[in-house]
Design a protein around this motif. Structure first.
Motif: not given
Lengths: 221, 95
Positions: A84-96, A134-142
Motif C-alpha cells: 500500500g505504501y509503495f502505491f502511494i509513493a509510486f503515484s508520486h514517482t510517476i508525477k515527479s 518519500y510519500g510524506a516529502i512529496e506531499t509536503f512539496v505539493s
C-alpha cells in the motif's frame, strides 16, 4: 498495555484504510482516473494489512492466549501494508518522474544496509519507512505549491506513520522501553491525520453507468 | 515547461466553463467555452459531441450559433469530479 494499543492501532488502520480505499474506488468507478485506482489499491492494501495483524491479535487473545501475535501473520500484514505504501509513493514517482526518484533510491539504500542481518519483518518495516518518508516529502512539496490544509494533514499523517516506523526500529535496540508504545501512538495519530481531510468530503457514491461505459469507448480508454 | 491536462481534467474544465457560462437558458457559445476551458477548436468539437451524447451537456438551438448548457446530470458529475479532485489534491496528486 502494548497488546491493547496494538489492537487499537490495527483496528483503526483497518477501518481508515478500507474507508479511504472504498472512497478512492468510488472515484475511480466514476472518473476512470488511474491515480484514484492506485490510491484504491494503496489504501485497500493498507487496510487489509492492518486487518490481518488485528485478526492475529484477536485470534491470539481468544484462542491461543500466548500474549503475542504469530510472527508469520505479522510479517504478512506488514508486507501487504508495504505494498500500500509503495502505491502511494509510486503515484508520486510517476508525477515527479526521475529527478526526485534518484533521491528516493539514494535514501533507500541506507536502511537496507543497516538492517541486512535482521529478520524479514524488520526489512519489511524498513521498506515501509522509506516509502512513507518519500510519500510524506512529496506531499509536503505539493502543500508548498498548493497551500491546501488537506494536503498538509495528509503529509503530517504520512510523516507520523514514518516516524512511528522509525521509533519501532529503535524499540528493537531497547526492547523493554516505552519506545514501542510511543511508535504505536504515533502511528494512530498518523492514521487520524490521514483521515481528517477525507472525512470532510461527502462519503457517498453516485453512479454514472451510461456515461462511464460510453466515455471509455469514445475517449479510447 | 507546460503542464498537460488529462482527458478527465479537460472534461471537468469544459463542464465547469459551461456551468459558469450558463447564466440563463441560452447556454454558452463554443467560442466562450474555448476561451474559458483553454482548449483548441478542433479538440473541443469532438469532446462536446461526446458530452452531449452522454447527457452531460445540452445543445441549445439558436438562430445565430450553436450553444451548450450544462444538464442536471452534468452538474451532478461536476460535483463528483470536484469531490474526487479534492481527494487526490489532498494527497498532492492530480486526478
Amino acid at each position: 498495555m502494548e497488546f491493547l494499543l496494538e489492537n487499537i492501532l490495527n483496528l483503526i488502520g483497518f477501518i481508515v484504510g478500507i474507508i479511504i480505499g472504498g472512497f478512492a474506488y468510488a472515484g475511480y468507478k466514476n472518473t476512470g482516473s488511474p491515480v484514484l485506482f492506485r490510491l484504491t489499491i494503496a489504501f485497500i492494501a493498507i487496510g487489509i494489512g492492518f486487518g490481518i495483524i488485528w485478526a492475529g491479535y484477536v485470534i491470539d487473545d481468544i484462542y491461543i492466549q500466548e500474549g503475542k501475535i504469530n510472527r508469520g501473520l505479522q510479517a504478512l500484514g506488514l508486507g501487504i501494508q508495504t505494498i500500500g505504501y509503495f502505491f502511494i509513493a509510486f503515484s508520486h514517482t510517476i508525477k515527479s518522474f526521475f529527478p526526485k526518484s534518484r533521491y528516493f533510491r539514494s535514501v533507500g539504500i541506507l536502511p537496507l544496509f543497516a538492517l541486512s542481518a535482521m529478520n524479514i519483518e524488520h526489512i519489511i518495516r524498513s521498506f515501509s519507512f522509506i516509502l512513507l518518508v518519500y510519500g510524506a516529502i512529496e506531499t509536503f512539496v505539493s502543500f508548498l505549491e498548493g497551500k491546501q490544509k488537506g494536503t498538509l494533514a495528509v503529509g503530517i499523517g504520512l510523516a507520523l506513520l514514518a516516524f512511528g516506523e522509525f521509533i519501532a526500529w529503535y524499540s528493537l535496540v531497547f526492547p523493554e522501553s516505552i519506545l514501542y508504545s510511543v511508535s504505536i501512538l504515533l502511528k494512530i495519530s498518523g492514521l487520524i491525520s490521514l483521515f481528517i481531510p477525507i472525512s470532510r468530503l461527502p462519503l457517498r457514491k453516485i453512479k454514472f453507468d451510461d456515461f462511464e461505459d460510453n466515455e471509455d469507448e469514445k475517449f479510447g480508454r | 515547461m507546460g503542464i498537460y491536462r488529462k482527458q478527465i481534467e479537460i472534461v471537468g474544465d469544459i463542464l465547469y466553463a459551461a456551468e459558469e457560462l450558463t447564466i440563463d437558458q441560452n447556454g454558452a457559445s463554443i467560442t466562450r467555452l474555448i476561451q474559458k476551458a483553454n482548449i483548441s477548436h478542433s479538440r473541443i468539437s469532438k469532446i462536446l459531441t461526446n458530452l452531449v451524447s452522454q447527457g452531460l451537456l445540452e445543445q441549445v438551438d439558436s438562430r445565430r450559433a450553436c450553444k451548450y448548457r450544462i444538464s442536471m446530470t452534468g452538474k451532478d458529475f461536476l460535483k463528483e469530479y470536484r469531490t474526487f479532485s479534492e481527494f487526490t489534491d489532498n494527497f498532492g496528486l492530480t486526478i
